[in-house]
Scaffold this motif. Structure first.
Motif, mmCIF file in Angstrom:
data_model
loop_
_atom_site.group_PDB
_atom_site.id
_atom_site.type_symbol
_atom_site.label_atom_id
_atom_site.label_comp_id
_atom_site.label_asym_id
_atom_site.label_seq_id
_atom_site.Cartn_x
_atom_site.Cartn_y
_atom_site.Cartn_z
ATOM 1 N N VAL A 62 -36.729 -17.528 19.984
ATOM 2 C CA VAL A 62 -37.721 -18.737 19.354
ATOM 3 C C VAL A 62 -38.277 -18.284 18.729
ATOM 4 C CG1 VAL A 62 -38.520 -20.507 18.984
ATOM 5 C CG2 VAL A 62 -37.711 -20.222 21.674
ATOM 6 N N VAL A 98 -39.034 -24.342 13.296
ATOM 7 C CA VAL A 98 -38.268 -23.254 13.755
ATOM 8 C C VAL A 98 -37.357 -22.845 13.823
ATOM 9 C CG1 VAL A 98 -36.523 -22.962 16.392
ATOM 10 C CG2 VAL A 98 -39.098 -24.787 15.918
ATOM 11 N N ASP A 119 -33.069 -20.220 17.453
ATOM 12 C CA ASP A 119 -33.062 -20.387 19.033
ATOM 13 C C ASP A 119 -32.144 -20.063 18.994
ATOM 14 O OD1 ASP A 119 -33.957 -21.917 21.177
ATOM 15 O OD2 ASP A 119 -34.846 -23.496 20.612
ATOM 16 N N PHE A 121 -40.713 -18.574 15.367
ATOM 17 C CA PHE A 121 -41.441 -19.886 14.956
ATOM 18 C C PHE A 121 -41.731 -18.925 13.485
ATOM 19 C CE2 PHE A 121 -45.039 -22.424 14.544
ATOM 20 C CZ PHE A 121 -44.688 -23.302 14.647
#
Length: 128
Positions: free
Chosen positions: A103, A91, A94, A105
Protein backbone atom coordinates in the motif's frame (compact mmCIF):
# COMPACT_ATOMS: atom_id res chain seq x y z
CA UNK A 1 -10.50 -7.23 1.21
CA UNK A 2 -11.18 -4.56 -1.37
CA UNK A 3 -8.29 -2.60 -2.82
CA UNK A 4 -8.57 1.08 -1.92
CA UNK A 5 -6.24 2.57 -4.52
CA UNK A 6 -7.24 6.14 -5.28
CA UNK A 7 -9.18 6.65 -2.06
CA UNK A 8 -8.71 10.12 -0.59
CA UNK A 9 -9.20 10.87 3.08
CA UNK A 10 -10.47 14.11 4.66
CA UNK A 11 -8.02 16.97 5.02
CA UNK A 12 -6.44 17.55 8.43
CA UNK A 13 -5.28 20.95 9.64
CA UNK A 14 -2.39 21.21 12.08
CA UNK A 15 -0.60 24.16 13.61
CA UNK A 16 3.17 23.95 13.57
CA UNK A 17 3.32 24.28 17.34
CA UNK A 18 6.48 25.96 18.64
CA UNK A 19 6.80 23.74 21.73
CA UNK A 20 6.36 20.50 19.79
CA UNK A 21 8.83 21.65 17.12
CA UNK A 22 11.39 22.52 19.81
CA UNK A 23 10.91 19.12 21.52
CA UNK A 24 11.26 17.34 18.19
CA UNK A 25 14.37 19.32 17.26
CA UNK A 26 16.04 18.55 20.58
CA UNK A 27 15.11 14.85 20.25
CA UNK A 28 16.94 14.59 16.92
CA UNK A 29 19.89 16.72 18.01
CA UNK A 30 18.88 19.82 16.02
CA UNK A 31 18.87 23.41 17.23
CA UNK A 32 15.27 24.55 17.91
CA UNK A 33 16.33 28.11 17.05
CA UNK A 34 16.85 27.02 13.43
CA UNK A 35 13.10 26.54 12.89
CA UNK A 36 11.18 23.49 11.74
CA UNK A 37 13.47 20.50 11.07
CA UNK A 38 12.83 18.89 7.66
CA UNK A 39 11.99 15.55 9.26
CA UNK A 40 9.14 17.20 11.20
CA UNK A 41 7.13 16.44 8.05
CA UNK A 42 6.68 13.02 9.67
CA UNK A 43 4.39 14.85 12.12
CA UNK A 44 2.48 17.42 10.04
CA UNK A 45 2.20 15.45 6.80
CA UNK A 46 2.22 11.67 7.25
CA UNK A 47 1.65 11.70 11.00
CA UNK A 48 -1.75 13.37 10.79
CA UNK A 49 -3.00 11.56 7.67
CA UNK A 50 -1.90 7.93 8.06
CA UNK A 51 -4.16 7.28 11.09
CA UNK A 52 -7.20 7.72 8.82
CA UNK A 53 -5.90 4.92 6.61
CA UNK A 54 -5.22 2.65 9.56
CA UNK A 55 -8.69 3.31 11.02
CA UNK A 56 -10.48 2.71 7.70
CA UNK A 57 -12.37 -0.60 7.83
CA UNK A 58 -12.56 -0.65 4.03
CA UNK A 59 -8.76 -0.45 3.78
CA UNK A 60 -8.48 -3.38 6.21
CA UNK A 61 -4.87 -2.71 7.17
CA UNK A 62 -3.73 -5.55 9.43
CA UNK A 63 -1.49 -3.56 11.73
CA UNK A 64 -0.08 -6.69 13.37
CA UNK A 65 1.47 -7.71 10.03
CA UNK A 66 2.47 -4.25 8.82
CA UNK A 67 5.99 -3.27 7.84
CA UNK A 68 6.73 0.43 7.22
CA UNK A 69 9.04 -0.14 4.26
CA UNK A 70 9.71 3.34 2.84
CA UNK A 71 9.14 6.98 3.61
CA UNK A 72 10.09 10.04 1.58
CA UNK A 73 9.39 13.75 1.52
CA UNK A 74 9.57 16.39 -1.19
CA UNK A 75 9.42 20.00 -0.05
CA UNK A 76 8.45 23.10 -1.96
CA UNK A 77 9.35 24.98 1.20
CA UNK A 78 9.52 24.21 4.90
CA UNK A 79 6.65 25.40 7.10
CA UNK A 80 7.18 28.14 9.64
CA UNK A 81 6.69 27.77 13.37
CA UNK A 82 3.14 28.95 14.21
CA UNK A 83 1.85 28.38 10.68
CA UNK A 84 -1.26 26.24 10.10
CA UNK A 85 -0.97 23.73 7.28
CA UNK A 86 -3.47 21.30 5.78
CA UNK A 87 -2.57 17.73 4.84
CA UNK A 88 -4.66 15.43 2.69
CA UNK A 89 -3.85 11.73 2.40
CA UNK A 90 -4.68 9.30 -0.36
CA UNK A 91 -3.88 5.73 -1.29
CA UNK A 92 -1.72 5.99 -4.40
CA UNK A 93 -1.68 2.24 -5.00
CA UNK A 94 -2.82 -0.98 -3.37
CA UNK A 95 -1.48 -4.17 -4.91
CA UNK A 96 -0.79 -7.74 -3.87
CA UNK A 97 2.14 -9.94 -4.86
CA UNK A 98 3.48 -13.20 -3.49
CA UNK A 99 1.17 -13.19 -0.52
CA UNK A 100 2.01 -9.63 0.47
CA UNK A 101 0.02 -6.45 0.10
CA UNK A 102 1.79 -3.22 -0.90
CA UNK A 103 0.00 0.00 0.00
CA UNK A 104 1.53 3.27 -1.17
CA UNK A 105 0.13 6.23 0.77
CA UNK A 106 0.73 9.85 -0.20
CA UNK A 107 -0.01 13.10 1.58
CA UNK A 108 -0.09 16.58 0.12
CA UNK A 109 0.47 19.45 2.57
CA UNK A 110 -0.50 23.00 1.68
CA UNK A 111 -0.39 26.38 3.38
CA UNK A 112 -3.31 28.74 4.08
CA UNK A 113 -3.18 30.06 0.50
CA UNK A 114 -3.36 26.52 -0.92
CA UNK A 115 0.28 26.47 -2.07
CA UNK A 116 2.16 23.20 -1.70
CA UNK A 117 4.48 22.94 1.27
CA UNK A 118 5.34 19.25 1.17
CA UNK A 119 4.48 16.00 -0.54
CA UNK A 120 5.12 12.80 1.36
CA UNK A 121 4.94 9.13 0.52
CA UNK A 122 5.08 5.96 2.58
CA UNK A 123 5.05 2.35 1.49
CA UNK A 124 3.44 -0.19 3.79
CA UNK A 125 3.83 -3.91 3.26
CA UNK A 126 1.27 -6.12 4.93
CA UNK A 127 2.32 -9.75 5.23
CA UNK A 128 -0.31 -12.48 5.00
Amino acid sequence: MAAVAGKTYPAVQIEIDPDRVAEFARAIGADPAEGVPPTYAAVYSLGVTVPTLFADDEAAIDFSHLLHAEQEFEWTRHPRVGETVTSTGRVASDTSRRGMRFVSFEAETTDAAGARVCRSRALFIIRS
